[in-house]
Design a protein around this motif. Structure first.
Motif, PDB file in Angstrom:
ATOM      1  N   PRO A 226      -0.374 -27.575 -24.293  1.00 62.05           N
ATOM      2  CA  PRO A 226      -1.272 -26.779 -23.447  1.00 62.05           C
ATOM      3  C   PRO A 226      -0.477 -26.146 -22.312  1.00 62.05           C
ATOM      4  O   PRO A 226       0.372 -26.804 -21.711  1.00 62.05           O
ATOM      5  CB  PRO A 226      -2.267 -27.819 -22.915  1.00 62.05           C
ATOM      6  N   LYS A 227      -0.746 -24.874 -22.055  1.00 65.40           N
ATOM      7  CA  LYS A 227       0.120 -24.183 -21.098  1.00 65.40           C
ATOM      8  C   LYS A 227      -0.629 -23.052 -20.393  1.00 65.40           C
ATOM      9  O   LYS A 227      -1.482 -22.402 -20.975  1.00 65.40           O
ATOM     10  CB  LYS A 227       1.300 -23.604 -21.870  1.00 65.40           C
ATOM     11  N   THR A 228      -0.292 -22.827 -19.130  1.00 65.37           N
ATOM     12  CA  THR A 228      -0.798 -21.673 -18.391  1.00 65.37           C
ATOM     13  C   THR A 228       0.346 -20.673 -18.244  1.00 65.37           C
ATOM     14  O   THR A 228       1.460 -21.077 -17.887  1.00 65.37           O
ATOM     15  CB  THR A 228      -1.294 -22.105 -16.995  1.00 65.37           C
ATOM     16  N   THR A 229       0.094 -19.421 -18.570  1.00 64.64           N
ATOM     17  CA  THR A 229       1.169 -18.432 -18.505  1.00 64.64           C
ATOM     18  C   THR A 229       0.749 -17.211 -17.682  1.00 64.64           C
ATOM     19  O   THR A 229      -0.435 -16.902 -17.563  1.00 64.64           O
ATOM     20  CB  THR A 229       1.588 -17.945 -19.905  1.00 64.64           C
ATOM     21  N   VAL A 230       1.739 -16.543 -17.139  1.00 67.13           N
ATOM     22  CA  VAL A 230       1.517 -15.344 -16.333  1.00 67.13           C
ATOM     23  C   VAL A 230       2.370 -14.207 -16.897  1.00 67.13           C
ATOM     24  O   VAL A 230       3.500 -14.428 -17.326  1.00 67.13           O
ATOM     25  CB  VAL A 230       1.930 -15.597 -14.860  1.00 67.13           C
ATOM     26  N   GLY A 231       1.802 -13.031 -16.969  1.00 67.18           N
ATOM     27  CA  GLY A 231       2.551 -11.843 -17.381  1.00 67.18           C
ATOM     28  C   GLY A 231       2.088 -10.672 -16.539  1.00 67.18           C
ATOM     29  O   GLY A 231       1.305 -10.850 -15.601  1.00 67.18           O
ATOM     30  N   GLY A 232       2.521  -9.481 -16.896  1.00 72.55           N
ATOM     31  CA  GLY A 232       2.031  -8.332 -16.143  1.00 72.55           C
ATOM     32  C   GLY A 232       2.759  -7.057 -16.472  1.00 72.55           C
ATOM     33  O   GLY A 232       3.679  -7.028 -17.296  1.00 72.55           O
ATOM     34  N   TYR A 233       2.295  -5.986 -15.863  1.00 71.88           N
ATOM     35  CA  TYR A 233       3.012  -4.716 -15.927  1.00 71.88           C
ATOM     36  C   TYR A 233       2.644  -3.894 -14.708  1.00 71.88           C
ATOM     37  O   TYR A 233       1.691  -4.215 -13.977  1.00 71.88           O
ATOM     38  CB  TYR A 233       2.704  -3.960 -17.229  1.00 71.88           C
ATOM     39  N   GLY A 234       3.412  -2.833 -14.477  1.00 70.56           N
ATOM     40  CA  GLY A 234       3.127  -1.971 -13.336  1.00 70.56           C
ATOM     41  C   GLY A 234       3.871  -0.664 -13.463  1.00 70.56           C
ATOM     42  O   GLY A 234       4.759  -0.510 -14.311  1.00 70.56           O
ATOM     43  N   GLU A 235       3.467   0.324 -12.639  1.00 73.94           N
ATOM     44  CA  GLU A 235       4.132   1.630 -12.708  1.00 73.94           C
ATOM     45  C   GLU A 235       3.983   2.385 -11.386  1.00 73.94           C
ATOM     46  O   GLU A 235       2.898   2.477 -10.816  1.00 73.94           O
ATOM     47  CB  GLU A 235       3.596   2.458 -13.883  1.00 73.94           C
ATOM     48  N   LEU A 236       5.117   2.900 -10.933  1.00 73.95           N
ATOM     49  CA  LEU A 236       5.160   3.764  -9.752  1.00 73.95           C
ATOM     50  C   LEU A 236       5.355   5.201 -10.223  1.00 73.95           C
ATOM     51  O   LEU A 236       6.230   5.461 -11.060  1.00 73.95           O
ATOM     52  CB  LEU A 236       6.328   3.358  -8.845  1.00 73.95           C
ATOM     53  N   HIS A 237       4.547   6.132  -9.688  1.00 75.78           N
ATOM     54  CA  HIS A 237       4.613   7.525 -10.127  1.00 75.78           C
ATOM     55  C   HIS A 237       4.837   8.469  -8.951  1.00 75.78           C
ATOM     56  O   HIS A 237       4.316   8.246  -7.851  1.00 75.78           O
ATOM     57  CB  HIS A 237       3.290   7.942 -10.791  1.00 75.78           C
ATOM     58  N   TYR A 238       5.578   9.548  -9.244  1.00 79.69           N
ATOM     59  CA  TYR A 238       5.617  10.701  -8.351  1.00 79.69           C
ATOM     60  C   TYR A 238       4.996  11.853  -9.139  1.00 79.69           C
ATOM     61  O   TYR A 238       5.447  12.158 -10.247  1.00 79.69           O
ATOM     62  CB  TYR A 238       7.062  11.040  -7.954  1.00 79.69           C
ATOM     63  N   ASN A 239       3.950  12.462  -8.612  1.00 77.75           N
ATOM     64  CA  ASN A 239       3.258  13.546  -9.320  1.00 77.75           C
ATOM     65  C   ASN A 239       3.310  14.834  -8.502  1.00 77.75           C
ATOM     66  O   ASN A 239       2.832  14.878  -7.369  1.00 77.75           O
ATOM     67  CB  ASN A 239       1.772  13.198  -9.550  1.00 77.75           C
ATOM     68  N   TYR A 240       3.886  15.855  -9.125  1.00 80.61           N
ATOM     69  CA  TYR A 240       3.881  17.190  -8.518  1.00 80.61           C
ATOM     70  C   TYR A 240       2.970  18.056  -9.382  1.00 80.61           C
ATOM     71  O   TYR A 240       3.095  18.070 -10.608  1.00 80.61           O
ATOM     72  CB  TYR A 240       5.299  17.756  -8.500  1.00 80.61           C
ATOM     73  N   GLU A 241       2.048  18.776  -8.747  1.00 79.24           N
ATOM     74  CA  GLU A 241       1.137  19.622  -9.526  1.00 79.24           C
ATOM     75  C   GLU A 241       0.935  20.945  -8.801  1.00 79.24           C
ATOM     76  O   GLU A 241       0.690  20.977  -7.593  1.00 79.24           O
ATOM     77  CB  GLU A 241      -0.200  18.907  -9.715  1.00 79.24           C
TER      78      GLU A 241
END
Lengths: 360, 178
Positions: A28-43
């Protein structure tokens, strides 16, 4: 043998069988994961000033616990745009997944809680290293709105190269379906969801050919509009992705039909996109992946609508080129440039994006 | 007293019954490759500290445990090959896999013996595992180039690929000790 000993023997057997029904490698186990993203947007839209935004678009944590090999809990919490202060413009905090999972075996399991609609490639698999552009494609915003999650239950399994999932979850808010945004604003996002009319979603993929995932899904919902009024929504969607031998190709297409065009001012929505990329890291003899890519997409949230003017106003095409660099498989740096064209006025919007993303 | 002894024997039997399922499945696969007339010598092999550290550093993935299951496959006095069963951690649960080598340490077969997650089970497909055949300790194991990616199984693909690379390096170090 007296009664006490009999009971001892029986209970010991039950406990032991239960404990050792797990194999020798599971704990039995507790686990942690994730993801993320930083953006620069020019429009820069024709006739308007340019906008420049620096945005930590998504910060996501996965938290899960496995009680046994078959019973587990999975969750995904997402903070969008870094900061939350009530109004939507200040960011969002979302519980995108939170379900009890029963994994009976390879061919059958179920999830109950906050689940993902199984529509298209991106909705279930959207970690930044898994797609090429900085932002998700417009198709995955305007036609199939991602991330689409809600309260419900899903059954899934895999057999002979085929992978299926059948989901019953909260339906769409029919009042919020519109010609300009399609079903996007109709998602209830698990917030005290109206449970009058469920969404039924079935997806079948084939993954028996290495590197390829190809499949289709069909979804139906009588979206609640008023007390006795609904607008039936049918979504037929096809998707394919091939990633092998340094080649990256993606194709998705969907058609949405609305039962009552007078209610939302729209009868159908339609869109598709095609990505092609190639890893030049191999030529350069580096383990990093350097993937230049090209995208074309065409979408119209009001493909058929009450008037021709509405149909034309919501039709866009979008060319995009970019480079995605993965120094390791779980980290990606991205840059892309594109021109989105509104087809009736020919108004162009130029976009340039930079991004960094990760998953673990 | 005799009854208590009986209970303990029974418990040990039940434990053994469940614990050996994966081992049995692995041995069936190994026999399927080399033929049933070969002798399989099983050993729980404790990983030497230096070997373990060096491989973990090179592949950038830790071993799941301090020991792995190994088999030496022989016919009379000649060695036909080896097999190692190990685990890697997927998104949350262990993925149990078997790598079968020829006598020189090149991969003859890889197989996912047990996959416990809801997502990513496509790595069990034979087509994906075929890409590892012929690889050895000197090969590269780059996902997307040497090994195909799988949409929806990114973490499992990365994890198992590293696991197979680790065992390819390990077999070179330990084959004379099996």
């Amino acid at each position: 043998m007296n009664l006490t000993l009999k009971l001892t023997l029986l209970s010991s057997l039950v406990v032991t069988t239960s404990v050792f029904a797990e194999d020798e490698f599971f704990t039995p186990k507790t686990t942690v994961g994730g993801y993320g993203e930083l953006h620069y947007n020019y429009e820069k839209k024709d006739g308007s000033d340019a906008t420049k935004i620096l945005d930590f678009h998504r910060f996501v944590t996965f938290f899960s616990h496995s009680w046994t090999e078959k019973w587990s809990f999975k969750s995904e919490v997402e903070l969008e745009h870094n900061f939350v202060e009530g109004a939507a413009e200040k960011g969002e905090l979302e519980l995108e997944q939170a379900y009890v999972n029963y994994h009976c075996n390879e061919s059958f399991g179920f999830q109950a809680g906050v689940v993902l609609a199984s529509i298209g490639l991106i909705n279930e698999y959207h970690e930044p290293p898994t797609f090429l552009s900085v932002e998700r494609s417009d198709y995955n915003n305007k036609i199939i709105p991602t991330t689409w999650f809600g309260n419900g239950i899903a059954f899934y399994g895999r057999k002979s190269g085929f992978d299926y999932k059948f989901t019953v979850m909260e339906g769409l808010d029919g009042k919020k379906i519109s010609a300009s945004k399609g079903i996007r604003d109709g998602r209830q996002k698990g917030f005290k969801s109206n449970a009058e009319d469920f969404l039924y979603n079935a997806r079948l993929d084939y993954t028996g050919f290495s590197g390829l995932r190809v499949g289709t899904s069909f979804s139906f919902n009588d979206a609640t509009v008023g007390k006795d009024t609904t607008n039936s929504v049918s979504i037929l969607e096809l998707h394919a992705k091939y990633e092998a031998n340094d080649v990256y190709t993606v194709f998705e297409v969907a058609n949405i039909t609305y039962g009552d065009k007078d209610l939302a001012g729209v009868e159908t929505s339609f869109g598709y996109y095609l990505d092609f990329g190639y890893n030049f890291g191999t030529f350069l003899k580096t383990e990093a992946k350097i993937i230049p890519w090209l995208r074309f997409e065409d979408y119209n949230t009001a493909k058929k609508a009450a008037t021709e003017a509405v149909e034309k106003a919501n039709h866009y095409t979008n060319w995009k080129v970019g480079v995605s660099v993965k120094p390791i498989e779980s980290v990606v740096f991205k840059v892309d440039y594109g021109v989105k064209k509104q087809e009736s006025t020919k108004t162009k919007t130029k976009q340039m994006n930079l991004g960094v993303g990760y998953q673990f | 007293m005799r009854i208590i002894l009986f209970v303990f024997v029974l418990l040990a039997f039940v434990q053994n019954l469940f614990a050996s399922e994966i081992k049995k499945q692995a041995e069936k696969s190994i026999s399927g490759i080399f033929g049933k007339d070969k002798t399989l010598t099983f050993k729980k092999f404790a990983l030497p500290k230096d070997t373990k550290n060096n491989i973990e550093k090179k592949v950038q993935q830790q071993f799941f445990a301090q020991e792995v299951y190994t088999w030496k496959i022989t016919q009379k006095d000649s060695v036909c090959g080896f097999a190692i069963l190990d685990n890697v951690l997927g998104k949350a649960l262990p993925i149990t896999f078997l790598v079968v080598f020829d006598a020189k340490g090149s991969i003859l077969s890889t197989e996912i013996v047990k996959y416990r997650e809801a997502y990513g089970g496509q790595i069990s497909e034979k087509g994906w595992n075929l890409k590892f055949i012929g690889k050895n300790a000197n090969s590269t194991f780059v996902v997307g180039k040497d090994v195909d990616g799988i949409s929806g199984a990114t973490i499992s693909v990365i994890s198992v690929t590293k696991g197979i690379e680790k065992l390819s390096l390990l077999i070179q170090e330990i084959k004379t000790k099996l």
